[in-house]
Design a protein around this motif. Sequence first.
Motif, PDB file in Angstrom:
ATOM      1  N   ASP A  17       0.851  -1.192   0.000  1.00  0.00           N
ATOM      2  CA  ASP A  17       0.000   0.000   0.000  1.00  0.00           C
ATOM      3  C   ASP A  17       0.888   1.245   0.000  1.00  0.00           C
ATOM      4  O   ASP A  17       2.061   1.168   0.375  1.00  0.00           O
ATOM      5  CB  ASP A  17      -0.907  -0.001   1.238  1.00  0.00           C
ATOM      6  N   GLU A  18       0.314   2.361  -0.436  1.00  0.00           N
ATOM      7  CA  GLU A  18       1.101   3.591  -0.470  1.00  0.00           C
ATOM      8  C   GLU A  18       0.350   4.705   0.261  1.00  0.00           C
ATOM      9  O   GLU A  18      -0.835   4.593   0.536  1.00  0.00           O
ATOM     10  CB  GLU A  18       1.386   4.022  -1.905  1.00  0.00           C
ATOM     11  N   ASP A  20      -3.099  -3.014  -2.794  1.00  0.00           N
ATOM     12  CA  ASP A  20      -4.256  -2.130  -2.645  1.00  0.00           C
ATOM     13  C   ASP A  20      -4.398  -1.362  -3.955  1.00  0.00           C
ATOM     14  O   ASP A  20      -3.530  -0.576  -4.324  1.00  0.00           O
ATOM     15  CB  ASP A  20      -4.062  -1.177  -1.462  1.00  0.00           C
TER      16      ASP A  20
HETATM   17 MG    MG Z   1      -4.044   2.466  -0.845  1.00  0.00          MG
END
Ligand code: MG
Length: 323
Positions: free
Chosen positions: A107-108, A212
């Motif tokens: 995820d970021e 994600d």
């Molecule tokens: Mg995300």
Amino acid sequence: MNKLAERMVTLSNKVCLLNAQQLQQLISYYAQAKITRNAAGVVFAAKLPDTAITVYQSGKVLFQGSGALREAARWDTGELVENKNTSNRKGDTLPPHLDQLSVIGSDETGTGDFFGPVTVAACYVSAEQIELVRELGVKDSKQLTDAWMRKVAPDLKATLTHSVLTVTNEKYNEIQARGWSQGKIKALLHNQAIKHVLRKMGNEQPDYILIDQFAERTVYFNHLKSEQEIIRQHVLFSTKAENLHVAVAAASIIARVAFLEEMDRLSLVAGQPLPKGAGPKVDEVAAHILLTKGEAALQSMTKKHFANTKKAQRLADKKRSKK
Ligand code: MG
């Protein structure tokens, strides 16, 4: 049974999220054991000799007591994993019981914030570690406060094989000026972080890699087409993936804390706390930094291509002309 084991059984509880039809079935199934409970949000409650069942407006059902797992198992089918807070998610069709498998999540964060870096984290949680990670309190990071995530992140980093990448604003502005879209920047970082984790894992292999989702699968891989090493095998995409496996939730916390730490550093440079997001408060602070520290300093801590750059400039000009 010894005292401790007895206590653990007594305290066991389980939450399921059911759809409207399943809720109707559940309510008629426990109709004989119905009790009255006037707590907020409770639509139905029942009491069995060893289990209390509480149904909430949200569709969540809480099973408490020594029979909790047995009763929950009547309703908690494989499909529920996909329903868990994710009824409007987008992405791949997911394998059943994904939440119980060994998964690398990634995820970021920071992509919507004018100030501060973009950070990406990937993190491996084996099937055996899932309970431990839950024990550490890992949930959807959007439900968690920054302060809490700062506390949990060191434990997660010490426990889990992970990789966290921070693209500083200088670097971000440089590659953005070269024509890289945010999507491309993110795709490269996810691929890189996952690659690092796989390397650290040695011979161990995850069942799946869950990203994600920020782009369609074809768009994601198109961004990576000139990369030497592209991780494709067992890669799944889903929005709201932090609710689907704790590996993504843990990655999201690690990425978030890396973002916060860089924001702390930049706030020291700016001489004031930097706000998150890209709203009017951000423009105000940016204008102030322009006036006190100059344009180069502002650029070194922001994503220059955001509309905030021009808005801050206009605000600063106004303030200058008032003097
Ligand atoms: Mg995300």
